[in-house]
Motif scaffolding. Structure first.
Motif, mmCIF file in Angstrom:
data_model
loop_
_atom_site.group_PDB
_atom_site.id
_atom_site.type_symbol
_atom_site.label_atom_id
_atom_site.label_comp_id
_atom_site.label_asym_id
_atom_site.label_seq_id
_atom_site.Cartn_x
_atom_site.Cartn_y
_atom_site.Cartn_z
ATOM 1 N N MET A 1 38.258 10.566 63.010
ATOM 2 C CA MET A 1 38.793 10.109 61.965
ATOM 3 C C MET A 1 38.976 10.680 60.940
ATOM 4 O O MET A 1 37.673 11.665 60.712
ATOM 5 C CB MET A 1 37.887 8.911 61.687
ATOM 6 C CG MET A 1 39.122 7.893 59.957
ATOM 7 S SD MET A 1 38.516 7.269 59.522
ATOM 8 C CE MET A 1 36.959 7.590 58.558
ATOM 9 N N VAL A 2 40.550 11.055 60.745
ATOM 10 C CA VAL A 2 40.254 13.200 59.712
ATOM 11 C C VAL A 2 39.913 12.039 58.559
ATOM 12 O O VAL A 2 40.708 11.764 57.954
ATOM 13 C CB VAL A 2 41.681 13.563 59.918
ATOM 14 C CG1 VAL A 2 41.869 14.178 58.963
ATOM 15 C CG2 VAL A 2 41.402 13.922 60.976
ATOM 16 N N THR A 3 39.216 12.368 58.178
ATOM 17 C CA THR A 3 39.130 12.389 56.061
ATOM 18 C C THR A 3 39.568 13.103 55.705
ATOM 19 O O THR A 3 39.588 14.332 55.462
ATOM 20 C CB THR A 3 37.233 12.941 56.005
ATOM 21 O OG1 THR A 3 36.658 12.012 56.937
ATOM 22 C CG2 THR A 3 37.163 11.654 54.937
ATOM 23 N N THR A 4 40.209 13.039 54.903
ATOM 24 C CA THR A 4 41.234 13.368 52.949
ATOM 25 C C THR A 4 40.055 14.413 51.996
ATOM 26 O O THR A 4 39.237 13.571 51.715
ATOM 27 C CB THR A 4 42.271 12.681 53.301
ATOM 28 O OG1 THR A 4 43.054 12.174 53.630
ATOM 29 C CG2 THR A 4 42.968 13.497 51.487
ATOM 30 N N PRO A 5 39.971 15.154 51.972
ATOM 31 C CA PRO A 5 39.532 15.858 51.142
ATOM 32 C C PRO A 5 39.758 14.871 49.756
ATOM 33 O O PRO A 5 40.039 14.872 49.397
ATOM 34 C CB PRO A 5 39.329 17.610 51.339
ATOM 35 C CG PRO A 5 40.083 17.595 52.388
ATOM 36 C CD PRO A 5 41.423 16.615 52.967
ATOM 37 N N ARG A 6 38.413 15.315 49.495
ATOM 38 C CA ARG A 6 38.746 14.385 47.731
ATOM 39 C C ARG A 6 37.726 16.006 46.567
ATOM 40 O O ARG A 6 36.799 16.694 47.220
ATOM 41 C CB ARG A 6 37.860 13.928 47.165
ATOM 42 C CG ARG A 6 37.625 13.042 46.022
ATOM 43 C CD ARG A 6 37.811 11.560 46.114
ATOM 44 N NE ARG A 6 38.302 10.630 44.749
ATOM 45 C CZ ARG A 6 36.775 10.898 44.338
ATOM 46 N NH1 ARG A 6 35.640 11.373 43.825
ATOM 47 N NH2 ARG A 6 37.388 10.511 42.494
#
Length: 255
Positions: free
Chosen positions: A1-6
């Motif tokens: 799963m690719v996590t969206t940077p925050r």
């Protein structure tokens, strides 16, 4: 799963705005997270909510973001301040990180008579708090105050703010509560407040605890609520987490 940077950004956020990232954030996004042009990034600034952006430029020279749409309106955290006596570096870092995760609005280092680690770099602690806020979906950073002596803190106390004094000392062997009687368990005290609204502060002492003069002075003040965190002596970092957790569960945004 690719996590969206925050990321936290110190810039106004609005549809179509361009954000030039500082060198450290650009390095993190391009070299650590391996994001390229067009990749999504979530950002917040503590004022304008959370926004969806995309990478407009990603190179060794730097990185920029294009602001697209707002994902969440701005919300704050309950009016809860954590005051703590600085301890060893790793434990102080832990306190700041967990206080941010647990929703403290302000973090205030306090120098007591038994404080052994008086040198505090608030810029470094703010960087730790920023990372914790980015990872835990907070929409604001805690205010990071400069260290202050316990005497000055109490002398300049704001009207209407109540102070939870986590009192670890007792009357004698096996007893709890100090010279003015047994301090109430924190959960019981919070449930017994007739008007729990308004700002609160939690005060955590140093290794070795508060000295007798400090305890006596604290217990004499009308805005102080002396409480216990149980029959075991907790380390300062454990006590901070325990007290913040109980307050959030009783009066904060965990309800």
């Amino acid at each position: 799963m690719v996590t969206t940077p925050r990321l936290f950004v110190d810039a106004p956020l609005s549809e179509g705005a361009e954000l030039i990232l500082p060198r450290e954030q650009a390095h993190y996004l391009v070299n650590v997270m391996r994001r390229e042009a067009g990749a999504p990034v979530r950002v917040f600034n503590g004022r304008d909510g959370e926004w969806q952006t995309k990478v407009a430029e990603a190179s060794r020279k730097g990185a920029s973001l294009q602001v697209e749409t707002r994902l969440r309106e701005q919300t704050g955290v309950p009016p809860l301040r954590l005051c703590f006596a600085p301890v060893k570096k790793a434990r102080t870092d832990f306190i700041v990180e967990k206080a941010t995760e647990l929703g403290a609005a302000c973090i205030q280092p306090v120098i007591t008579r038994r404080t052994q680690s008086e040198r505090v770099r608030t810029d470094r602690l703010l960087a730790l708090a920023t990372e914790a806020a980015e990872q835990t979906e907070r929409l604001c950073l805690p205010e990071m105050s400069e260290p202050v002596s316990l005497e000055r803190l109490l002398a300049c106390w704001p009207d209407g703010e109540r102070l939870i004094f986590c009192d670890e000392a007792g009357d004698g062997e096996g007893a709890w509560g100090g010279s003015q009687g047994r301090a109430r368990p924190l959960a019981d005290m919070l449930q017994g407040e007739t008007d729990p609204s308004g700002p609160w502060t939690i005060l955590i002492g140093p290794e070795g605890g508060f000295d007798d003069a400090e305890r006596t002075h604290l217990r004499s003040l009308p805005f102080v609520r002396a409480v216990t965190l149980g029959p075991r002596i907790l380390r300062a970092d454990t006590a901070a987490v325990a007290a913040l957790t109980l307050w959030q569960a009783a009066l904060g945004d965990w309800r």
